[in-house]
Structures are given as structure tokens and as C-alpha cells.
Scaffold this active site. Structure first.
Site, mmCIF file in Angstrom:
data_model
loop_
_atom_site.group_PDB
_atom_site.id
_atom_site.type_symbol
_atom_site.label_atom_id
_atom_site.label_comp_id
_atom_site.label_asym_id
_atom_site.label_seq_id
_atom_site.Cartn_x
_atom_site.Cartn_y
_atom_site.Cartn_z
ATOM 1 C CB SER A 130 -0.913 0.028 1.223
ATOM 2 O OG SER A 130 -1.695 1.211 1.198
ATOM 3 C CE LYS A 184 -3.218 -2.500 -0.437
ATOM 4 N NZ LYS A 184 -4.291 -2.117 -1.347
ATOM 5 C CG HIS A 187 -5.061 -0.736 3.690
ATOM 6 N ND1 HIS A 187 -5.258 -0.259 2.395
ATOM 7 C CD2 HIS A 187 -4.269 0.180 4.299
ATOM 8 C CE1 HIS A 187 -4.630 0.898 2.249
ATOM 9 N NE2 HIS A 187 -4.029 1.178 3.392
ATOM 10 C CG ASN A 188 -7.521 -1.439 -0.627
ATOM 11 O OD1 ASN A 188 -6.487 -1.311 0.021
ATOM 12 N ND2 ASN A 188 -7.548 -1.391 -1.937
ATOM 13 C CD GLU A 191 -7.646 3.074 -0.261
ATOM 14 O OE1 GLU A 191 -6.591 2.528 0.055
ATOM 15 O OE2 GLU A 191 -8.122 3.026 -1.405
#
Ligand code: 6PG
Length: 470
Positions: A130, A184, A187-188, A191
Site C-alpha cells: 500500500s 490488504k 485496509h482498502n 480506506e
């Protein structure tokens, strides 16, 4: 061909080239493959023709020049392309080699590939990366998962190139199997949710109290110097300053309000439903991107329904500060939802995700890096098995100190038809999560009334059904 390179990269797009250049900056010898000869050439040019950087146009040329056990990373679009690369690699590599998928692959695909390659004694690592182009070049946050032996073989290079916070590399082992891509993905999701909240506060300040882009730049620039400091707040401040090259206007005002997405946020919501964990603000962020795509209908509907109006405030500075507090609290609630999902997934899939290391490596390099992560890191150091950061007393106190601003901001927006669905969902999540007795006993009664789906009682063990009086 002599095998002298430490690391190989398949796919020399901007991210791939920048990661290799970052490695070369740290004295590693790197070789990149791309069918597109111009990309292979660009790699060497951008390295100022560093002898430890080589670009080639055949896979075999790359593989044969790598030290063994080989470390080969691919940055190709998620899906069949990853499987195709694996099949092309298999005849060329040896047992013990490590293949890394650094793209945003779906974790179930990664798990399938891990098992497939395990039989061939090839290590396959799903690894989230990232931070975009700049992150790849100067320090990403890196989320590798999978088998420990592969991690130890990759650790020196990944720790060298990762972003650093307090001199600590923003890379750590994320857990077993496909944990790297799972982390991940979440995480997105976080986000998406934080970007949604920032866009809603933008609506409040621009449409609600009519701030100019210059004033918006100043507000977000000031906010980035406070506890709300983050990469997303920083770039938002910069965005309001950007002039349009094609007109005399600010670029932000020339951009169409239809949001795209590559799918990682959607995966997070879908997976959360499967897992049985509530992440309403991440779900709303995905949905609002979908709603934004209905531009024509929205224009028509805007003529039928009350649309947003200005907010009458007798103290603009107070309202701006209230929005700051509202965004601060709601942002914490986005991280809380995502981290609670990781906790549940780690238990459900036996991934052994080290949540303290997740927030530790998110402090730098990644898109959701922020000062808030230091507080979460402390919370997990106090209790590494915290199922939700909202159960940490310090975080609870912090939220309680600002929650009235979130409530008032929601009221002001609701009274003036300003869409702040994300902020509302964040408050709703906190209210539900902190309600000792939810009204869901009524849902159980309704389910048993029309479908005999049974219910449990508060005063005795067992499963019950009632023949309800019509
Ligand atoms: C990152 C980003 C990146 C992602 C972009 C685009 O961590 O560097 O998350 O991996 O591709 O955010 O994602 P969407 O197109 O889905 O918004």
C-alpha cells in the site's frame, strides 16, 4: 547466465519499477521482466543505468539470473493473469523458490494458489502493498502472509524498502495462509470508508456553509497539523489548491461526481457479510460509490425532493471545529469496524493475524496512515486480543469527549438535506455496539410468529417456540 540478482519482478508498470528502484537504493541487485521492451528499458534508464538493475523481455532471462532460492514478485491484475504467470513460471523455477503476488488479489484465490504450489514445494506469498507510486518508490506499507520460511527469506529486503516509523519498518508477518491479502483487502475497506467521510465533510463545508476551495484548503491543512493528521487529509488539502490546466477553474470543480472502484471495498463488504461481522460504514462507502454512478437519475430526483440547503450558523468557526470532531470520531469508528473484522476473520480462518503488528505497519507508507494508528497500537499493546478497539478505555474516553459534535453535525446535515450517510452509519454503529439490550428481541418474536423460527429466553437455557395469538 550467471545468477547474481537478489530479487525479480514480473510486471514493470510504475509500481513494479518503483519497487525495484527502491530495492536498488538499498543495495540489492534486481532484475525485472516485462513483455513490453519500453518498460524494461525504462527501468534501467530510471536507475541511471545502475549495474545492479536490469530489465529483460523474457521470463526465462529473469529467472535464470536470480540467486536461489529465488524471490520473484508479480504485479499483474488480479484474476486469471496471476494464474497464467504462475503456469509460465513453473517450468523455470525450483523447489524452495518464493513467488510473491503483490497485487490486490482476492484472498480465496490466494489460498487456492498457496495450496496448489505447496504440492510443488514452491512458496506462494499473498502480499498487500500500500502507498501507491510514491510509496513503492520511497517506502510502502507491506503486508505479507503465508508460510514463515518464505517470510524469513523475504524479510531483509522488505524491511529495507518499507516505510519507517520511529525507525521501525512498516512491514511485518500478517499471519497464515492468505492473511496478507486479507489484511490488504480490509485496509482498502477502511480506506473507502474514510474517503467517504471526508467527502461528506467536504459537502458540509462547501454546500452547507459555502466555504471556497481556498478556505477548504486552509481548513484541511490546519486539520492535518492536529490529531486528525493523515495521508488522506493531507492530499485532500492539496486537492483544493490544484488548478485545472484546461480552464481557469479549480480542478476539483471540473471533476464529475461519479466514483469508480477496482473492487477491493466491495470484497470487504461481501466478505464481512459471509463472516457475520457488521461493518456498516464500509458497506455505506461501497454503496455510495454505487449511488454516485446514477448521475442522471440523481439529477431528476433532485427536482422531486428537497435538496441540500445552506446551514445557518451564527459561528462558522464553531461549525468547522464541530465538523473536525465529528470526522475525528467517525474515522476512529471506521478503523474499529475494519479491525474488528480482522479479529473475527483471524479466529474464523485460524490466520493468527497479529493485530498489534497490523496497526503498527499501517502507521506509515499506506493510504490509511494516520496519527490515530499510534493510539490503536497502544491499545493492542495493552491487550493484543482486543476484539474491538472500542473496548479500550482510552479510546472510549476519546470518543466520548467528541461524540456530541458528531451528533450535532448529523442533526445539522439532516435538517438541511445534506447526504452524510457515512457519518450517520458511524454513529449508528457506535450506538448499536454500545447498546447492552438491543430491540432485537422483537425481531426474534416476529420471526417466531410468522415462521416458527424459535427464540431463546433471558431466564433459562433452551430454544423456544410459541403459538402466537392472532
Ligand atoms: C493502496 C490502494 C490501492 C488501490 C487504490 C484503488 O493501498 O495503495 O488501496 O491498492 O488500488 O486505492 O482502489 P479503488 O479503485 O478500489 O478505489
Amino acid at each position: 547466465m550467471n545468477s547474481k540478482f537478489d530479487f525479480g519482478m514480473i510486471g514493470l508498470g510504475t509500481m513494479g519499477r518503483n519497487l525495484l528502484l527502491n530495492m536498488a537504493d538499498h543495495e540489492f541487485s534486481v532484475i525485472g521482466f516485462d513483455k513490453d521492451a519500453t518498460k524494461a528499458a525504462s527501468l534501467e534508464q530510471e536507475s541511471n543505468n545502475n549495474k545492479n538493475v536490469k530489465g529483460v523481455v523474457t521470463l526465462n532471462e529473469m529467472v535464470q539470473q536470480l540467486k536461489t532460492p529465488r524471490r520473484i514478485m508479480m504485479l499483474v491484475p488480479a484474476g486469471k493473469a496471476v494464474d497464467d504467470v504462475i503456469e509460465n513460471l513453473l517450468p523455470l523455477i525450483n523447489e524452495g523458490d518464493v513467488i510473491i503476488d503483490g497485487g490486490n488479489s482476492f484472498f480465496e484465490d490466494t489460498l487456492r494458489r498457496i495450496k496448489y504450489l505447496q504440492e510443488k514445494k514452491i512458496h506462494f506469498v499473498g502480499m498487500g502493498v500500500s502507498g501507491g507510486e510514491k510509496g513503492a518508490r520511497y517506502g510502502p506499507s507491506i503486508m505479507p502472509g503465508g508460510d514463515i520460511e518464505a517470510w524469513k527469506h523475504l524479510q531483509p529486503i522488505l524491511e529495507a524498502i518499507a516505510a519507517k516509523v520511529n525507525n521501525e519498518p512498516c512491514v511485518a508477518y500478517m499471519g497464515k495462509d492468505a492473511a496478507g491479502h486479507y489484511v490488504k483487502m480490509v485496509h482498502n475497506g477502511i480506506e473507502y470508508a474514510i474517503m467517504q467521510l471526508i467527502s461528506e465533510v467536504y459537502a458540509l463545508l462547501k454546500n452547507g456553509i459555502q466555504l471556497s476551495n481556498k478556505e477548504l484548503h486552509e481548513v484541511f491543512k490546519t486539520w492535518n497539523e492536529k490529531e486528525l493528521q493523515s495521508f488522506l487529509i493531507e492530499i485532500t488539502a492539496n486537492i483544493f489548491k490544484q488548478k485545472d490546466e484546461l480552464t481557469e477553474y479549480d480542478l476539483i470543480d471540473m471533476i464529475l461526481d461519479e466514483a469508480g472502484s477496482k473492487g477491493t471495498g466491495k470484497w470487504t463488504s461481501q466478505e464481512a457479510m459471509n463472516l457475520g461481522i457488521g461493518i456498516p460504514t464500509i458497506d455505506i462507502a461501497v454503496s455510495l460509490r454505487n449511488i454516485s454512478a446514477y448521475k442522471t437519475e440523481r439529477v431528476t430526483a433532485s427536482k422531486l425532493y428537497n435538496t441540500s440547503t445552506t446551514i445557518n450558523t451564527n459561528n462558522q468557526q464553531n461549525f468547522i471545529h464541530q465538523c473536525y470532531d465529528a470526522l475525528f470520531v467517525a474515522t476512529i469508528l471506521c478503523y474499529a469496524q475494519g479491525l474488528a473484522m480482522l479479529h473475527k476473520a483471524s479466529e474464523e480462518y485460524n490466520l493468527e493475524i497479529p493485530l498489534h503488528d497490523v496497526v503498527k505497519i499501517w502507521r506509515g507508507g499506506c493510504i490509511i496512515r494516520s496519527s490515530l494508528l499510534e493510539k490503536f497500537y497502544t491499545a493492542y499493546q495493552n491487550n493484543n486480543n482486543l476484539s474491538n478497539i472500542l473496548l479500550d478505555k482510552n479510546i472510549a474516553t476519546l470518543i466520548q469527549s467528541k461524540i456530541s459534535s458528531l451528533q450535532k453535525t448529523i442533526i445539522a446535515a439532516a435538517e438541511n438535506n445534506i447526504a452524510i450517510t457515512g457519518l450517520m452509519s458511524a454513529l449508528g454503529y457506535l450506538n448499536a455496539y454500545s447498546t447492552a439490550k438491543m430491540p432485537t428481541n422483537l425481531i426474534q418474536a416476529q420471526r417466531d410468529y410468522f415462521g416458527a423460527h424459535t427464540y431463546q429466553r433471558i431466564d433459562k437455557e433452551g430454544i423456544f417456540h410459541t403459538k402466537w395469538n392472532d
